[in-house]
Design a protein around this motif. Sequence first.
Motif, PDB file in Angstrom:
ATOM      1  N   ASP A  83     -40.150  26.798   4.167  1.00 44.38           N
ATOM      2  CA  ASP A  83     -40.414  27.095   5.583  1.00 44.38           C
ATOM      3  C   ASP A  83     -39.127  27.468   6.309  1.00 44.38           C
ATOM      4  O   ASP A  83     -39.101  28.417   7.100  1.00 44.38           O
ATOM      5  CB  ASP A  83     -41.072  25.897   6.266  1.00 44.38           C
ATOM      6  N   ARG A  84     -38.052  26.729   6.053  1.00 38.85           N
ATOM      7  CA  ARG A  84     -36.795  27.003   6.749  1.00 38.85           C
ATOM      8  C   ARG A  84     -36.221  28.356   6.348  1.00 38.85           C
ATOM      9  O   ARG A  84     -35.807  29.142   7.204  1.00 38.85           O
ATOM     10  CB  ARG A  84     -35.773  25.903   6.445  1.00 38.85           C
ATOM     11  N   GLU A  85     -36.214  28.645   5.050  1.00 41.99           N
ATOM     12  CA  GLU A  85     -35.614  29.906   4.599  1.00 41.99           C
ATOM     13  C   GLU A  85     -36.469  31.103   4.992  1.00 41.99           C
ATOM     14  O   GLU A  85     -35.950  32.176   5.300  1.00 41.99           O
ATOM     15  CB  GLU A  85     -35.393  29.867   3.086  1.00 41.99           C
ATOM     16  N   THR A  86     -37.781  30.926   5.012  1.00 41.69           N
ATOM     17  CA  THR A  86     -38.665  31.996   5.475  1.00 41.69           C
ATOM     18  C   THR A  86     -38.399  32.310   6.941  1.00 41.69           C
ATOM     19  O   THR A  86     -38.342  33.476   7.348  1.00 41.69           O
ATOM     20  CB  THR A  86     -40.138  31.591   5.288  1.00 41.69           C
ATOM     21  N   ALA A  87     -38.238  31.261   7.737  1.00 41.29           N
ATOM     22  CA  ALA A  87     -37.945  31.458   9.160  1.00 41.29           C
ATOM     23  C   ALA A  87     -36.609  32.170   9.340  1.00 41.29           C
ATOM     24  O   ALA A  87     -36.470  33.045  10.200  1.00 41.29           O
ATOM     25  CB  ALA A  87     -37.926  30.111   9.873  1.00 41.29           C
ATOM     26  N   ARG A  88     -35.635  31.841   8.528  1.00 39.52           N
ATOM     27  CA  ARG A  88     -34.337  32.507   8.615  1.00 39.52           C
ATOM     28  C   ARG A  88     -34.463  33.994   8.282  1.00 39.52           C
ATOM     29  O   ARG A  88     -33.846  34.843   8.926  1.00 39.52           O
ATOM     30  CB  ARG A  88     -33.346  31.843   7.651  1.00 39.52           C
ATOM     31  N   MET A  89     -35.251  34.305   7.250  1.00 39.73           N
ATOM     32  CA  MET A  89     -35.442  35.703   6.893  1.00 39.73           C
ATOM     33  C   MET A  89     -36.164  36.450   7.999  1.00 39.73           C
ATOM     34  O   MET A  89     -35.834  37.604   8.301  1.00 39.73           O
ATOM     35  CB  MET A  89     -36.229  35.806   5.590  1.00 39.73           C
ATOM     36  N   ALA A  90     -37.156  35.815   8.603  1.00 41.59           N
ATOM     37  CA  ALA A  90     -37.897  36.462   9.686  1.00 41.59           C
ATOM     38  C   ALA A  90     -36.965  36.780  10.849  1.00 41.59           C
ATOM     39  O   ALA A  90     -37.058  37.854  11.466  1.00 41.59           O
ATOM     40  CB  ALA A  90     -39.044  35.570  10.145  1.00 41.59           C
ATOM     41  N   VAL A  91     -36.072  35.863  11.161  1.00 43.35           N
ATOM     42  CA  VAL A  91     -35.109  36.100  12.240  1.00 43.35           C
ATOM     43  C   VAL A  91     -34.185  37.259  11.871  1.00 43.35           C
ATOM     44  O   VAL A  91     -33.862  38.113  12.707  1.00 43.35           O
ATOM     45  CB  VAL A  91     -34.280  34.825  12.518  1.00 43.35           C
ATOM     46  N   LEU A 122     -29.636  45.018   5.062  1.00 39.92           N
ATOM     47  CA  LEU A 122     -28.882  44.690   3.851  1.00 39.92           C
ATOM     48  C   LEU A 122     -27.631  43.882   4.195  1.00 39.92           C
ATOM     49  O   LEU A 122     -27.196  43.034   3.409  1.00 39.92           O
ATOM     50  CB  LEU A 122     -28.518  45.966   3.093  1.00 39.92           C
ATOM     51  N   GLY A 123     -27.066  44.144   5.357  1.00 38.81           N
ATOM     52  CA  GLY A 123     -25.953  43.322   5.812  1.00 38.81           C
ATOM     53  C   GLY A 123     -26.378  41.885   6.034  1.00 38.81           C
ATOM     54  O   GLY A 123     -25.659  40.938   5.692  1.00 38.81           O
ATOM     55  N   GLU A 124     -27.578  41.709   6.599  1.00 39.34           N
ATOM     56  CA  GLU A 124     -28.116  40.356   6.790  1.00 39.34           C
ATOM     57  C   GLU A 124     -28.341  39.679   5.440  1.00 39.34           C
ATOM     58  O   GLU A 124     -28.063  38.487   5.268  1.00 39.34           O
ATOM     59  CB  GLU A 124     -29.435  40.431   7.562  1.00 39.34           C
ATOM     60  N   VAL A 125     -28.853  40.437   4.481  1.00 41.50           N
ATOM     61  CA  VAL A 125     -29.099  39.892   3.144  1.00 41.50           C
ATOM     62  C   VAL A 125     -27.794  39.403   2.528  1.00 41.50           C
ATOM     63  O   VAL A 125     -27.723  38.303   1.954  1.00 41.50           O
ATOM     64  CB  VAL A 125     -29.760  40.947   2.237  1.00 41.50           C
ATOM     65  N   CYS A 126     -26.749  40.204   2.635  1.00 36.38           N
ATOM     66  CA  CYS A 126     -25.461  39.835   2.054  1.00 36.38           C
ATOM     67  C   CYS A 126     -24.869  38.601   2.721  1.00 36.38           C
ATOM     68  O   CYS A 126     -24.088  37.863   2.097  1.00 36.38           O
ATOM     69  CB  CYS A 126     -24.485  40.998   2.159  1.00 36.38           C
ATOM     70  N   SER A 127     -25.232  38.367   3.961  1.00 32.12           N
ATOM     71  CA  SER A 127     -24.683  37.210   4.675  1.00 32.12           C
ATOM     72  C   SER A 127     -25.458  35.929   4.359  1.00 32.12           C
ATOM     73  O   SER A 127     -24.992  34.836   4.683  1.00 32.12           O
ATOM     74  CB  SER A 127     -24.718  37.456   6.186  1.00 32.12           C
ATOM     75  N   MET A 128     -26.632  36.036   3.724  1.00 35.84           N
ATOM     76  CA  MET A 128     -27.443  34.865   3.395  1.00 35.84           C
ATOM     77  C   MET A 128     -28.078  35.060   2.017  1.00 35.84           C
ATOM     78  O   MET A 128     -29.302  35.079   1.888  1.00 35.84           O
ATOM     79  CB  MET A 128     -28.500  34.633   4.470  1.00 35.84           C
ATOM     80  N   PRO A 129     -27.273  35.206   0.972  1.00 32.64           N
ATOM     81  CA  PRO A 129     -27.801  35.529  -0.360  1.00 32.64           C
ATOM     82  C   PRO A 129     -28.735  34.475  -0.934  1.00 32.64           C
ATOM     83  O   PRO A 129     -29.721  34.811  -1.604  1.00 32.64           O
ATOM     84  CB  PRO A 129     -26.540  35.682  -1.218  1.00 32.64           C
ATOM     85  N   ASP A 130     -28.448  33.199  -0.695  1.00 34.96           N
ATOM     86  CA  ASP A 130     -29.295  32.148  -1.259  1.00 34.96           C
ATOM     87  C   ASP A 130     -30.698  32.195  -0.676  1.00 34.96           C
ATOM     88  O   ASP A 130     -31.689  31.983  -1.381  1.00 34.96           O
ATOM     89  CB  ASP A 130     -28.674  30.773  -1.017  1.00 34.96           C
ATOM     90  N   THR A 131     -30.782  32.467   0.613  1.00 34.57           N
ATOM     91  CA  THR A 131     -32.094  32.564   1.259  1.00 34.57           C
ATOM     92  C   THR A 131     -32.890  33.717   0.667  1.00 34.57           C
ATOM     93  O   THR A 131     -34.074  33.580   0.353  1.00 34.57           O
ATOM     94  CB  THR A 131     -31.919  32.782   2.776  1.00 34.57           C
ATOM     95  N   TRP A 132     -32.246  34.867   0.518  1.00 33.27           N
ATOM     96  CA  TRP A 132     -32.921  36.029  -0.049  1.00 33.27           C
ATOM     97  C   TRP A 132     -33.425  35.731  -1.460  1.00 33.27           C
ATOM     98  O   TRP A 132     -34.555  36.057  -1.826  1.00 33.27           O
ATOM     99  CB  TRP A 132     -31.972  37.222  -0.054  1.00 33.27           C
ATOM    100  N   ARG A 133     -32.587  35.098  -2.268  1.00 33.52           N
ATOM    101  CA  ARG A 133     -32.978  34.794  -3.644  1.00 33.52           C
ATOM    102  C   ARG A 133     -34.175  33.848  -3.674  1.00 33.52           C
ATOM    103  O   ARG A 133     -35.075  33.993  -4.504  1.00 33.52           O
ATOM    104  CB  ARG A 133     -31.808  34.164  -4.392  1.00 33.52           C
ATOM    105  N   LEU A 134     -34.180  32.893  -2.784  1.00 36.11           N
ATOM    106  CA  LEU A 134     -35.257  31.908  -2.777  1.00 36.11           C
ATOM    107  C   LEU A 134     -36.594  32.553  -2.435  1.00 36.11           C
ATOM    108  O   LEU A 134     -37.622  32.249  -3.049  1.00 36.11           O
ATOM    109  CB  LEU A 134     -34.956  30.806  -1.759  1.00 36.11           C
ATOM    110  N   VAL A 135     -36.599  33.466  -1.477  1.00 35.73           N
ATOM    111  CA  VAL A 135     -37.845  34.038  -0.992  1.00 35.73           C
ATOM    112  C   VAL A 135     -38.323  35.202  -1.858  1.00 35.73           C
ATOM    113  O   VAL A 135     -39.518  35.368  -2.069  1.00 35.73           O
ATOM    114  CB  VAL A 135     -37.689  34.495   0.474  1.00 35.73           C
ATOM    115  N   TYR A 136     -37.396  35.985  -2.392  1.00 33.86           N
ATOM    116  CA  TYR A 136     -37.787  37.219  -3.051  1.00 33.86           C
ATOM    117  C   TYR A 136     -37.593  37.238  -4.562  1.00 33.86           C
ATOM    118  O   TYR A 136     -38.367  37.855  -5.276  1.00 33.86           O
ATOM    119  CB  TYR A 136     -37.014  38.398  -2.446  1.00 33.86           C
TER     120      TYR A 136
END
Length: 221
Positions: A83-91, A122-136
Motif C-alpha cells: 500500500d505504501r509503495e503503491t501510493a508513492r508510485m501514484a504520487v 523515468l527520473g522519478e523511477v530512478c529516484s525510487m528504484p526499490d519502489t519501482w521494483r516492488l510494484v512492477y
Amino acid sequence: MADAKHAAPHKQSTPRSSKRKYAKRLQPADRREQLLDAALRIVVETGFTGVSIAAVAERGGVTRPVVYDSFGSRDELLEALIDRETARMAVAVARAVTDTAMTPDFGSAATEQLPAMLRHFLGEVCSMPDTWRLVYFPIDGVPSVLRERVAAARDELRAPLRQALGRWLAEQPDADGVDPDVLAQVVQGTIQTAAGLVLDHPDEFGVDRILALFDYVFFRA
C-alpha cells in the motif's frame, strides 16, 4: 593450615559486558515507517520469501515484540508495504503529469507533452528504484494474497497514462482504428522494460537513449 600453593586460585572478576543496546524510542508512525523500510530492503535483496517478523526485527535493530506492536502478522506487514509503495508510485505519476502540463515550454499538444512526461517519470523511477521494483518487477515468491494488490496497483498507475495517450490519439488524423486501451497496455509494458534497463544498466541504457526510441516509435514513425 593448607599450603598457600594449594589454596583455591583467586577468581578475577571479569568486567561486565556493556549494557544491551535498545532501539531508539520512536513514535508509532515513525516506527512503522522504519520497519517498512527494513522489509522493503529485504524484499528487493532476497524476495518476499525472505521477509519474516524475525528478519524485519533484525534488519530494523529491534526485537520481534516491537514489530508485532506495529503489525499483527507478516501478511499485515507486507500488505502495508504494498500500500505504501503503491501510493508513492501514484504520487510520482501524478507529479510527472502535473509538472509537465504546467511547464510552458512544452505547450498544450500531447505530442509535446508525452515525451517530457516520460522523461520526468523515468527520473522519478530512478529516484525510487526499490519502489519501482516492488510494484512492477517480478519478485520471487509473491504471496498469493498480494498478487491482486500488485495487479490493482499497476491498473491504477495505467489510468493517467491511458488519459495522456487518449489526448495524443485525438490529435492524430489517422488514428481512428487505434484502441486506446490496447495502446496503454503496450506502452505501459514498454515503459516497464525501459525502466528495468535504466535501473539495471544505467551506464549502457541511459534515459536519453530510451527516450530517443520512444520519440521515434510513438511520435515520428
